[in-house]
Design a protein around this motif. Structure first.
Motif, PDB file in Angstrom:
ATOM      1  N   GLN A 178       7.536   4.300  -0.288  1.00  0.00           N
ATOM      2  CA  GLN A 178       7.020   4.547   1.127  1.00  0.00           C
ATOM      3  C   GLN A 178       7.951   4.620   2.008  1.00  0.00           C
ATOM      4  N   PHE A 179       7.967   5.324   3.491  1.00  0.00           N
ATOM      5  CA  PHE A 179       8.645   5.068   4.418  1.00  0.00           C
ATOM      6  C   PHE A 179       8.068   5.502   5.912  1.00  0.00           C
ATOM      7  N   TRP A 180       8.228   4.422   6.735  1.00  0.00           N
ATOM      8  CA  TRP A 180       7.746   4.590   8.087  1.00  0.00           C
ATOM      9  C   TRP A 180       8.818   4.703   8.929  1.00  0.00           C
ATOM     10  N   ASP A 181       8.868   5.940   9.799  1.00  0.00           N
ATOM     11  CA  ASP A 181      10.157   6.263  10.702  1.00  0.00           C
ATOM     12  C   ASP A 181       9.416   5.985  11.954  1.00  0.00           C
ATOM     13  N   GLU A 241      16.367  -2.381 -10.322  1.00  0.00           N
ATOM     14  CA  GLU A 241      15.136  -1.799 -10.655  1.00  0.00           C
ATOM     15  C   GLU A 241      14.015  -1.979  -9.953  1.00  0.00           C
ATOM     16  N   SER A 242      13.992  -2.523  -8.860  1.00  0.00           N
ATOM     17  CA  SER A 242      12.863  -2.701  -7.947  1.00  0.00           C
ATOM     18  C   SER A 242      12.440  -1.625  -7.125  1.00  0.00           C
ATOM     19  N   ASP A 243      10.979  -1.550  -6.724  1.00  0.00           N
ATOM     20  CA  ASP A 243      10.638  -0.421  -5.790  1.00  0.00           C
ATOM     21  C   ASP A 243      10.875  -0.814  -4.594  1.00  0.00           C
ATOM     22  N   ILE A 244      11.007  -0.072  -3.628  1.00  0.00           N
ATOM     23  CA  ILE A 244      11.712   0.116  -2.125  1.00  0.00           C
ATOM     24  C   ILE A 244      10.798   0.571  -1.234  1.00  0.00           C
ATOM     25  N   CYS A 245      10.489   0.044  -0.016  1.00  0.00           N
ATOM     26  CA  CYS A 245       9.509   0.443   0.882  1.00  0.00           C
ATOM     27  C   CYS A 245      10.340   0.056   2.187  1.00  0.00           C
ATOM     28  N   LEU A 246      10.402   1.122   3.037  1.00  0.00           N
ATOM     29  CA  LEU A 246      11.459   1.080   4.205  1.00  0.00           C
ATOM     30  C   LEU A 246      10.468   1.493   5.402  1.00  0.00           C
ATOM     31  N   VAL A 247      11.174   0.845   6.648  1.00  0.00           N
ATOM     32  CA  VAL A 247      10.467   0.988   7.927  1.00  0.00           C
ATOM     33  C   VAL A 247      11.862   1.115   8.798  1.00  0.00           C
ATOM     34  N   THR A 267       8.331  -3.120  20.805  1.00  0.00           N
ATOM     35  CA  THR A 267       8.814  -4.652  21.118  1.00  0.00           C
ATOM     36  C   THR A 267       8.590  -5.291  19.705  1.00  0.00           C
ATOM     37  N   PHE A 268       8.814  -6.553  20.026  1.00  0.00           N
ATOM     38  CA  PHE A 268       8.561  -7.361  18.695  1.00  0.00           C
ATOM     39  C   PHE A 268       7.270  -7.050  17.897  1.00  0.00           C
ATOM     40  N   ALA A 269       6.098  -6.869  18.803  1.00  0.00           N
ATOM     41  CA  ALA A 269       4.974  -6.551  18.436  1.00  0.00           C
ATOM     42  C   ALA A 269       4.761  -5.418  17.281  1.00  0.00           C
ATOM     43  N   THR A 270       5.704  -4.486  17.878  1.00  0.00           N
ATOM     44  CA  THR A 270       5.515  -3.192  17.113  1.00  0.00           C
ATOM     45  C   THR A 270       6.279  -3.663  15.749  1.00  0.00           C
ATOM     46  N   ASP A 271       7.264  -4.141  15.657  1.00  0.00           N
ATOM     47  CA  ASP A 271       8.098  -4.852  14.403  1.00  0.00           C
ATOM     48  C   ASP A 271       6.979  -5.578  13.609  1.00  0.00           C
ATOM     49  N   VAL A 272       6.094  -6.340  14.095  1.00  0.00           N
ATOM     50  CA  VAL A 272       5.060  -7.000  13.145  1.00  0.00           C
ATOM     51  C   VAL A 272       4.305  -6.123  12.550  1.00  0.00           C
ATOM     52  N   LEU A 273       3.995  -4.915  13.183  1.00  0.00           N
ATOM     53  CA  LEU A 273       3.336  -3.796  12.459  1.00  0.00           C
ATOM     54  C   LEU A 273       4.215  -3.194  11.398  1.00  0.00           C
ATOM     55  N   GLY A 274       5.454  -3.292  11.456  1.00  0.00           N
ATOM     56  CA  GLY A 274       6.220  -2.838  10.362  1.00  0.00           C
ATOM     57  C   GLY A 274       6.251  -3.851   9.343  1.00  0.00           C
ATOM     58  N   PHE A 275       6.124  -5.037   9.532  1.00  0.00           N
ATOM     59  CA  PHE A 275       6.158  -6.058   8.451  1.00  0.00           C
ATOM     60  C   PHE A 275       4.854  -6.197   7.677  1.00  0.00           C
ATOM     61  N   LYS A 276       3.661  -5.900   8.498  1.00  0.00           N
ATOM     62  CA  LYS A 276       2.432  -5.716   7.941  1.00  0.00           C
ATOM     63  C   LYS A 276       2.450  -4.374   6.710  1.00  0.00           C
ATOM     64  N   TYR A 277       3.130  -3.350   7.526  1.00  0.00           N
ATOM     65  CA  TYR A 277       3.341  -2.076   6.426  1.00  0.00           C
ATOM     66  C   TYR A 277       3.870  -2.313   5.276  1.00  0.00           C
ATOM     67  N   LEU A 278       5.003  -3.054   5.292  1.00  0.00           N
ATOM     68  CA  LEU A 278       5.547  -3.349   4.200  1.00  0.00           C
ATOM     69  C   LEU A 278       4.714  -4.313   3.133  1.00  0.00           C
ATOM     70  N   PHE A 279       4.238  -5.065   3.647  1.00  0.00           N
ATOM     71  CA  PHE A 279       3.520  -6.230   2.699  1.00  0.00           C
ATOM     72  C   PHE A 279       2.278  -5.144   2.230  1.00  0.00           C
ATOM     73  N   GLU A 280       1.584  -4.836   3.111  1.00  0.00           N
ATOM     74  CA  GLU A 280       0.336  -3.836   2.387  1.00  0.00           C
ATOM     75  C   GLU A 280       0.798  -2.947   1.588  1.00  0.00           C
ATOM     76  N   SER A 281       1.966  -2.146   1.638  1.00  0.00           N
ATOM     77  CA  SER A 281       2.306  -1.195   0.791  1.00  0.00           C
ATOM     78  C   SER A 281       2.598  -1.843  -0.696  1.00  0.00           C
ATOM     79  N   ALA A 282       2.901  -3.163  -0.592  1.00  0.00           N
ATOM     80  CA  ALA A 282       3.258  -3.828  -2.164  1.00  0.00           C
ATOM     81  C   ALA A 282       1.893  -4.028  -2.435  1.00  0.00           C
ATOM     82  N   ARG A 283       1.086  -4.703  -1.777  1.00  0.00           N
ATOM     83  CA  ARG A 283      -0.204  -5.145  -2.046  1.00  0.00           C
ATOM     84  C   ARG A 283      -1.031  -3.935  -2.775  1.00  0.00           C
TER      85      ARG A 283
END
Length: 734
Positions: A178-181, A241-247, A267-283
């Motif tokens: 997955q990738f969020w631009d 050999e890992s899976d990759i998810c990017l923002v 802002t850094f709040a937008t970055d928090v959304l990015g971290f959530k996106y990465l963890f939720e993709s893995a979950r």
């Protein structure tokens, strides 16, 4: 690494009285600025505006912020035209119209609101990245652990999604899931707050690149270090050999690509959304995740990061780990402490941009003296008690028609007995202390006074040799300073590389195996030891964006650091050498991915325990941990033994053998670097520590094949005993 802009708190000091009424104490400085002047540039200082960007004019419509609420959050936000973008407990990521900020802050259900401008890239010392080939034995990992079943997440800039390093080694599988631009302008139909995402490997590959990939290359490089397959090269990442998810997020380096009307959404709040996106993709994929983040910004004494750190803490846990680069400011004087017994202490300051920013703190009154060394010298003496007596504890002095000094006082968020003072030196001539030298001096005789640098440089001058204060410490960046985020510094092994033109390229060197000169040094502002761990970061070779390479000549800037290029599916790709804690961070993230493959439930505390028990301290004269190396240089193999619970097997070496040992069907293939003159002893242990095989290998050979057909499927530790050149252990999967 990269990340947030300097603290940039005090441009608001020149802003007119607020048109809105507001509860100022609830808001971070960026939000105060926007309340005072909604049409102002979204950053709190013109030094925040990236070089070469277009003018960021117009009124920002919305700002992304973190907010702590009491009671019914949905009603609170809707009352002020706001919306929640995500929440954990009572902390929300919100989008709020700028013209409603003041009213929202006055609501008694609002406890605190924070936003910080975007980060700086932490590749700012040199534009290159590190070699995934190991530089020390601990990184020689067995085939059994390559990150399979683990998500490696990165939030960065400049992604070439088509680089073959993001396929499996045999090109049979594309690994970016997955990738969020965030910068994408293709937002029609997107449900994302900024930009859009591409939710399948096919959609990611079809997109091909991040919006900024023609101008930036940082993310391609860091992703290759953490998780690249290396594609027909030795430049394989640590979890190939890992899976990759990017923002792809916004930072100072790519801000020129953002519509100015949207800029305050980043802002850094937008970055928090990015971290959530990465963890939720893995979950959703049922995988553990380690995030590598190579961006940063200064810490502060306002408590500017309180909600940010709490949000990060809520995202981290079993199978959710975050790694962040320490910063590249270890060569800069950043802090000094003035003791009451000394007459005064200070230094000369300079910066190629205006303003210069410093923070000074003490539990007692003291004075500052500024001297412009002109004809004649201009001297300004400021007493901090006068600052406290001023309206809003803000004192602004115009020292000339073009120059101003502003000092803002506020309580130290870590110690209420101390008062902090943000000092901003401003000039419309743009530069400070370059054409006309400028000194900064502290006087105080009742309590210690400490001073922190946020930008510019502290230097000495023959004009006053007594002013030489400053140590290159206390410059760890945020969010690496967060308690549960694993902060990574850099060590150095290479002193340069030969590029594809055959030219030798060098920039930073340093003592072999020791801390790289640029790697930031702790402690944090509240006195905690950081970094937590270090890894190789000098002249690391990894992937470079083919889009960045387009149209640029081989002798152009960053292109001079490309060590090789090749063709793939009609495009020209390359391998690039870079250095910085931006490079050491993904090394550690990739290694943690290997550990997560062995134990997907590891917590940040578990990982820190492994690091504490198995890292090697490069400077034995220092305590462990310390503010240069943390617990030392990460050792992937010893750490893996620890994670698997095999470090207690009697007779099993903690170091990796130099022999190449692989499973081949029912046989164990052993290749030695050179024939040995004495017989070797081979032992194999199961994960419960029981010896499963014991045999002797004849002397005088370099290769052996040992039958292991009697062993059931599983993971085993192999111990090879003999001369020190080959003695050691490795792990295999049968």
């Amino acid at each position: 690494m990269r990340r947030y802009l300097p603290l940039l708190l005090t441009l608001m000091l020149w802003l007119p009285s607020a048109a809105q009424q507001a509860a100022w104490q609830k808001m971070s400085p960026m939000l105060r600025q926007l309340v005072r002047q909604p049409s102002a540039e979204p950053f709190a200082s013109r030094s925040a505006i990236p070089s070469g960007s277009r003018s960021l004019t117009g009124t920002p419509r919305e700002v992304c912020a973190l907010i702590r609420l009491r009671g019914d959050a949905e009603n609170v936000l809707s009352d002020y035209g706001s919306r929640s973008l995500g929440a954990v407990a009572d902390i929300h990521i919100i989008s709020i119209p700028v013209d409603r900020l003041g009213a929202l802050s006055l609501d008694p259900r609002v406890v605190r609101i924070e936003a910080r401008p975007v980060c700086q890239p932490l590749l700012d010392t040199v534009s290159v990245i590190v070699d995934a080939a190991p530089v020390h034995d601990g990184l020689l990992l067995p085939q059994a652990f390559k990150g399979e079943g683990v998500t490696v997440g990165l939030m960065d800039i400049g992604f070439d999604l088509t680089h073959p390093t993001f396929y499996s080694r045999d090109l049979s599988r594309y690994r970016i899931r997955q990738f969020w631009d965030m910068l994408s302008t293709d937002t029609v139909g997107s449900t994302f707050y900024v930009g859009r995402d591409y939710a399948t490997p096919e959609a990611v590959l079809a997109q091909g690149r991040s919006y900024d990939a023609h101008e930036q290359l940082h993310g391609t490089h860091t992703a290759g270090i953490a998780a690249g397959s290396g594609y027909l090269s030795p430049y394989r990442g640590l979890a190939p050999e890992s899976d990759i998810c990017l923002v792809a997020n916004a930072v100072t380096s790519n801000a020129n690509l953002i519509d100015s009307m949207l800029y305050s959404r980043f802002t850094f709040a937008t970055d928090v959304l990015g971290f959530k996106y990465l963890f939720e993709s893995a979950r959703r994929a049922g995988q553990p995740c380690v995030i590598s983040f190579s961006e940063g910004s200064p810490q502060d004494f306002w408590g500017y990061d309180q909600l940010y750190y709490e949000m990060l803490d809520s995202l981290l846990g079993p199978g959710c780990i975050m790694v962040s680069s320490a910063g590249n400011e270890g060569y800069l004087k950043s802090w000094f402490r003035h003791e009451p017994s000394a007459d005064s202490e200070g230094m000369f300051i300079s910066h190629d941009k205006s303003p210069v920013l410093l923070t000074v703190k003490s539990a007692a009154d003291f004075q500052l003296r500024l001297v412009h060394y002109g004809i004649p010298n201009d001297t300004l003496l400021l007493r901090m008690s006068d600052v406290l007596a001023a309206d809003d504890s803000l004192l602004v002095i115009h020292t000339s028609p073009t120059d101003s000094v502003a000092v803002q006082a506020y309580p130290n968020c870590y110690d209420e007995a101390e008062t902090c003072y943000d000092v901003e030196l401003y000039s419309t001539n743009e530069t400070i202390g370059i054409e006309t030298p400028l000194s900064f001096e502290v006087f105080g005789n009742t309590a210690p006074v400490e001073c922190w640098r946020y930008n510019g440089q502290w230097t000495t001058s023959a004009l006053n040799l007594r002013l030489s204060a400053g140590e290159p410490t206390h410059n760890i960046l945020s969010p690496s300073s967060a308690p549960r985020v694993i902060c990574v510094g850099a060590t150095t092994y290479r002193d340069g590389v030969t590029n594809r033109l055959g030219h030798w390229q060098t920039y930073w060197d340093g003592e072999h195996g020791r801390r790289a000169p640029y790697s930031s040094i702790g402690p944090t502002m509240d006195g905690r030891t950081k970094p937590d761990v270090v890894a190789p970061g000098n002249y690391v070779i990894s992937a470079v964006s083919s889009f960045f390479m387009e149209g640029r000549q081989p002798e152009y800037g960053a292109m001079k650091w490309i060590v090789a290029d090749f063709e793939f599916q009609g495009r020209t790709y390359g391998w690039y050498a870079a250095m910085g804690t931006s490079q050491s961070g993904p090394v550690v993230a990739g290694i943690i991915a290997l550990w997560l493959q062995a134990n997907p439930t590891l917590t940040p505390e578990d990982v820190m325990g492994v690091i504490r028990r198995t890292s090697r301290q490069p400077d034995p004269s220092l305590p462990s941990p310390n503010n240069e190396y943390g617990y030392g240089e990460i050792d992937a193999y010893r750490g893996l033994l620890d994670v698997l619970g095999m470090d207690g097997i009697e007779g099993l070496s903690a170091n990796h053998t130099t022999a190449i040992i692989r499973c081949q069907g029912d046989g164990l293939s052993i290749e030695l670097p050179a024939s040995q003159q004495v017989p070797l002893r081979l032992r194999i242990f199961s994960m419960d520590g029981r010896q499963q095989l014991h045999t002797t290998l004849d002397a005088g050979r370099t290769s052996y094949l040992v039958n292991i057909g009697m062993l059931p499927a599983g993971i085993y530790a192999v111990q090879l005993d003999g001369p020190s050149a080959v003695k050691g252990s490795t792990l295999i999967r049968r």
